[in-house]
Each structure stands twice: as C-alpha cells, then as structure tokens.
Design a protein around this motif. Structure first.
Motif, short mmCIF file in Angstrom:
data_model
loop_
_atom_site.label_atom_id
_atom_site.label_comp_id
_atom_site.label_asym_id
_atom_site.label_seq_id
_atom_site.Cartn_x
_atom_site.Cartn_y
_atom_site.Cartn_z
N ARG A 135 2.76 4.37 1.02
CA ARG A 135 3.41 4.69 2.30
C ARG A 135 2.66 5.83 3.01
O ARG A 135 2.26 6.80 2.38
CB ARG A 135 4.85 5.10 2.01
CG ARG A 135 5.64 5.40 3.24
CD ARG A 135 7.06 5.85 2.83
NE ARG A 135 7.85 6.05 4.02
CZ ARG A 135 8.59 5.11 4.58
NH1 ARG A 135 8.66 3.91 4.05
NH2 ARG A 135 9.28 5.36 5.67
N PRO A 136 2.48 5.71 4.32
CA PRO A 136 1.89 6.84 5.08
C PRO A 136 2.74 8.10 4.89
O PRO A 136 3.96 8.02 4.75
CB PRO A 136 1.95 6.36 6.53
CG PRO A 136 2.00 4.87 6.44
CD PRO A 136 2.77 4.56 5.18
N GLY A 137 2.10 9.24 4.87
CA GLY A 137 2.82 10.49 4.69
C GLY A 137 2.85 10.96 3.24
O GLY A 137 3.44 11.98 2.92
N HIS A 150 0.84 -1.20 0.00
CA HIS A 150 0.00 0.00 0.00
C HIS A 150 0.88 1.25 0.00
O HIS A 150 2.05 1.20 0.38
CB HIS A 150 -0.92 0.02 1.22
CG HIS A 150 -1.88 -1.13 1.24
ND1 HIS A 150 -3.01 -1.16 0.46
CD2 HIS A 150 -1.86 -2.29 1.93
CE1 HIS A 150 -3.65 -2.29 0.68
NE2 HIS A 150 -2.97 -3.00 1.56
N GLU A 195 -10.05 6.42 -2.06
CA GLU A 195 -8.65 6.01 -1.95
C GLU A 195 -8.26 5.03 -3.04
O GLU A 195 -8.50 5.31 -4.21
CB GLU A 195 -8.34 5.49 -0.54
CG GLU A 195 -8.53 6.55 0.52
CD GLU A 195 -8.21 6.09 1.92
OE1 GLU A 195 -7.95 4.89 2.14
OE2 GLU A 195 -8.21 6.95 2.81
N SER A 199 4.83 13.94 -1.24
CA SER A 199 5.40 13.50 0.03
C SER A 199 5.29 14.64 1.03
O SER A 199 5.68 15.77 0.74
CB SER A 199 6.86 13.11 -0.14
OG SER A 199 7.41 12.78 1.12
N THR A 200 4.75 14.32 2.19
CA THR A 200 4.64 15.32 3.25
C THR A 200 5.72 15.09 4.32
O THR A 200 5.75 15.79 5.32
CB THR A 200 3.24 15.29 3.90
OG1 THR A 200 3.05 14.00 4.50
CG2 THR A 200 2.17 15.57 2.89
N ASP A 223 -8.79 15.44 -2.54
CA ASP A 223 -8.13 14.45 -1.68
C ASP A 223 -8.69 13.07 -1.98
O ASP A 223 -9.90 12.88 -2.04
CB ASP A 223 -8.38 14.81 -0.21
CG ASP A 223 -7.55 13.99 0.76
OD1 ASP A 223 -7.32 12.79 0.51
OD2 ASP A 223 -7.14 14.56 1.79
N GLU A 239 -9.07 10.60 -0.20
CA GLU A 239 -9.94 10.09 0.85
C GLU A 239 -11.41 10.38 0.52
O GLU A 239 -12.30 9.64 0.93
CB GLU A 239 -9.57 10.68 2.20
CG GLU A 239 -8.22 10.16 2.69
CD GLU A 239 -7.81 10.75 4.03
OE1 GLU A 239 -8.56 11.58 4.60
OE2 GLU A 239 -6.72 10.38 4.51
#
Length: 113
Positions: free
Chosen positions: A76-78, A74, A93, A108-109, A87, A89
């Motif tokens: 990557r978080p962030g 999945h 998703e 990337s955040t 978004d 979401e």
C-alpha cells in the motif's frame, strides 16, 4: 550467515521483519518477527521482497484488513520499507533478493485525523 534447510531438505533463509507506525496491529501486535522463508519461490527464483509481502499476508497476518497493508497485490502507498536500514527504493523495491540475516522494516507513514 548461510541458509539452512527445512525438514524436507529445501533451502531456508532466516530474516527479521519489523513493523511500526501502527502496522504491528495487523500482525498480532507484535513489532518484531523472525522468519524462516524458502530461499526460492514456487517458480524457482530467489525469494524477494514481493515474495515476503505475499508470505506475510498469507502466513503471518492474522488481521482480516489486508487492504491496510496491500492494495492490488502490491504494498500500500504510504508504507516506508527499509532493508538493512536503507530505503527499499535504493535496493530495487519488490525485486530485492532476500539474503540470510536481512532486516526488513515496514513503517506506516499514514495517520488518521
């Protein structure tokens, strides 16, 4: 915009994919990509964001550090994902079914320090 067909007659859809926040380094330092994808996955379902992420890892990413983009199959978080400036979401998703002309932005955040 309608789907096209590849040389074998399979339906294709063309989308734009963009990377920002350092992710472009994983994709040959290229921020924007125009991709022609199969309209359906190997199981006959409409191609979705999950399919796109796998396709990016298998066919577009040249960097060996896949773990900077995906973890456990999945995203990557962030990593923020925008689908046509919304978004992901709000769009379902990984289950969002891709449409011809979609623009998908991965940002990337996460920043090292």
């Amino acid at each position: 915009m309608v789907t096209a067909e590849d040389s074998n007659g399979a339906k294709q859809l063309t989308i734009a994919v963009e990377f920002s926040g350092g992710l472009e380094m994983l994709f040959s330092d290229q921020r924007r990509h125009s991709l022609a994808l199969p309209a359906v996955d190997k199981d006959g379902r409409a191609s979705n964001i999950g399919f796109l992420i796998d396709h990016l890892c298998q066919h577009v990413m040249r960097d060996t550090r896949r773990e900077l983009f995906v973890l456990g199959g999945h995203l990557r978080p962030g990593i923020l994902v925008l689908i046509n400036d919304a978004d992901w979401e709000l769009e379902g998703e990984e289950e969002y079914e891709l449409r011809p002309g979609d623009n998908v932005l991965f940002v990337s955040t996460l920043h090292g320090g």
